[in-house]
Scaffold this active site. Sequence first.
Site, PDB file in Angstrom:
ATOM      1  N   ASP A  65      31.771   9.908  30.523  1.00 29.36           N
ATOM      2  CA  ASP A  65      31.173   9.862  31.852  1.00 29.36           C
ATOM      3  C   ASP A  65      32.221   9.523  32.901  1.00 29.36           C
ATOM      4  O   ASP A  65      32.919   8.518  32.782  1.00 29.36           O
ATOM      5  CB  ASP A  65      30.072   8.787  31.866  1.00 29.36           C
ATOM      6  CG  ASP A  65      29.401   8.679  33.225  1.00 29.36           C
ATOM      7  OD1 ASP A  65      28.830   9.686  33.660  1.00 29.36           O
ATOM      8  OD2 ASP A  65      29.473   7.593  33.833  1.00 29.36           O
TER       9      ASP A  65
ATOM     10  N   GLU B 246      33.283  14.719  31.399  1.00 26.09           N
ATOM     11  CA  GLU B 246      32.676  15.058  32.681  1.00 26.09           C
ATOM     12  C   GLU B 246      33.752  14.968  33.757  1.00 26.09           C
ATOM     13  O   GLU B 246      34.240  13.890  34.081  1.00 26.09           O
ATOM     14  CB  GLU B 246      31.533  14.106  33.047  1.00 26.09           C
ATOM     15  CG  GLU B 246      30.822  14.590  34.306  1.00 26.09           C
ATOM     16  CD  GLU B 246      30.242  13.484  35.177  1.00 26.09           C
ATOM     17  OE1 GLU B 246      29.404  13.792  36.031  1.00 26.09           O
ATOM     18  OE2 GLU B 246      30.646  12.311  35.030  1.00 26.09           O
TER      19      GLU B 246
HETATM   20  C1  GLC Z   1      28.074  10.633  36.059  1.00 27.29           C
HETATM   21  C2  GLC Z   1      26.661  10.825  35.602  1.00 27.29           C
HETATM   22  C3  GLC Z   1      25.739  10.415  36.694  1.00 27.29           C
HETATM   23  C4  GLC Z   1      25.976   8.967  36.988  1.00 27.29           C
HETATM   24  C5  GLC Z   1      27.452   8.701  37.281  1.00 27.29           C
HETATM   25  C6  GLC Z   1      27.745   7.251  37.243  1.00 27.29           C
HETATM   26  O1  GLC Z   1      28.398  11.440  37.116  1.00 27.29           O
HETATM   27  O2  GLC Z   1      26.479  12.145  35.192  1.00 27.29           O
HETATM   28  O3  GLC Z   1      24.392  10.651  36.389  1.00 27.29           O
HETATM   29  O4  GLC Z   1      25.216   8.571  38.091  1.00 27.29           O
HETATM   30  O5  GLC Z   1      28.296   9.296  36.361  1.00 27.29           O
HETATM   31  O6  GLC Z   1      27.782   6.779  35.926  1.00 27.29           O
END
Ligand code: GLC
Length: 552
Positions: free
Chosen positions: A200, A257
């Site tokens: 993440d 991500e």
């Molecule tokens: C990422 C997740 C999102 C979250 C953020 C903070 O972007 O996909 O849903 O709010 O991280 O952890």
Amino acid sequence: MKTIKPSERIVYQIYPKSFNDSNNDGIGDLRGITQKLDYLKALGINTLWLNPIYVSPQVDNGYDVADYYQIDQKLGTLADFDELVKQAHDRGLDVILDFVMNHTSEKHPWFQAALQDKESEYRNFYLWHQGKNGGPPNNWASFFGGSVWQKDPLADNNYYFHLFAKEMPDLNWQEPRVQTEMVKIAKFWLDHGVDGFRLDAFIHIVKADFEQDMLASDDKPQLAEMFYANLPQVVPHLQAFIAQLHEIKPDIFILGEAASADIDLAVTYTTPPKKSCDTVVTFRYFAEDETGLDPDLLRIGQPLPLDLTGFKANMLEWQKRLEGVSFPTLYWSNHDMPRILTRFDPKMQKDACAKMLATLMYLQRGIPCIYYGEELGMESALLTKLSDFEDQQINEFAKQAQAKGWSKEQILASASKAHKMAVRLPLPFDKSKYQGFSSVQPWKWATSPKTRSVCDQEIDPGSVLAYYRRILQLKQQEIFIHGRFILENTSAELYVYRRILDQKEVWVICNLGEIPQEFKCGPVKKVLLGQNARVKAGTAQLKAYGSLVLER
Ligand code: GLC
Ligand code: CA
């Protein structure tokens, strides 16, 4: 168990609170997921990615972790998790977990200790800085609105850093003990059998010098990605982290991500042998047509159509540049963006549109990542109260829209089409009151738009679900994994590509609009899959949202 190569992965993303509620308290849970593993297996996926399941005050639906070693009790127990992993593995399905590495919850014991005592050994786990001219250290904005800085209650003129909600303080990755703790956490879950992680927000773990303001013409906080996204030092941190995980388990799958990463960064993050991720998710595929954007209103409440020409160009770039490097993710939706059918907004033939979109995306070169419910043609829900969005920025949007004379209904409709919360609702399994998700009202609920349930679609060979099963079967053929990808230069309404492997050539032909289209494809050996379309005398004839997969 046979290891699944990155190239063969077909990922299904589960938002655990909304998948299936086994104990009827209105909240989806781990046992609920275990109950549906046969459904997932039959769909043709091989990897489950679960959004965060750890103990959390749920300020950001689990991305604010208060204990990385425990399952949130609403979702179940560690024993339930072990059972889920075992049952998944028995069916040849891998499980990967969301790994939240950029921040913790303010309720995490490390932050509590750091907050309560300036001399605490955990103080340096987080990022603190002196204010400037009676205000915060700089003018950088948080992704969730307002400044990234929040006052330190213990010291005057001192602040802590949070890129997301103020309840989610950022970790200090320059601190070696943070790195060690993160490896320990990952090892714990690998020991519980998980097969990898979705990292993440990893692109944010390094920040620039806090002295520098963003250049700006007003004194509001400013998004400052150049100071907190994709900084070069992210790479060595990540490589060191991943290398240690590989020592524990060599074949883990790492899905990073990298929301704002461009193709150059994707190449950096995924090039072997010093890669940090097997593949990354970028949000850049989805070029948006901004012509209708109202500058008086916050963007967060305004749905924007895709810019199809820009989208096509982006896909082409990611397909070509990653050849021989890694496999790109292929996805249409996730928990942070509108559901694709809502974004696409077909005025007719919705099922055909859903099928065409799956054909277009998943037969390209790369790793399909299917957001739960997409296989049913699920759309974003219409939320009926502003509070359903749980987002200060939507309240702000509503005020602005109200000042322009918008009705409450207009505001809710617009925000629902644009906002992430509207994509996090229960999966419909049957026709009962709460659609077989639960016997009580789910934690988040709306009655429209109606998606046909799993039960309905399972008995209908023409359903979106039946079509997804066929597409994912095709995807497992060598040619759709390793075949070369060639995008044809066509009009904006068409999306046509070839996959070529040895002597074999396959054409994928999609009509992105309502108006019928034709495409000269030449003689065809076999129609592998088609809907709302046919081939006649070497010409593909596509009705509204028709698609064809042809062997030549
Ligand atoms: C990422 C997740 C999102 C979250 C953020 C903070 O972007 O996909 O849903 O709010 O991280 O952890
Ligand atoms: Ca439950």
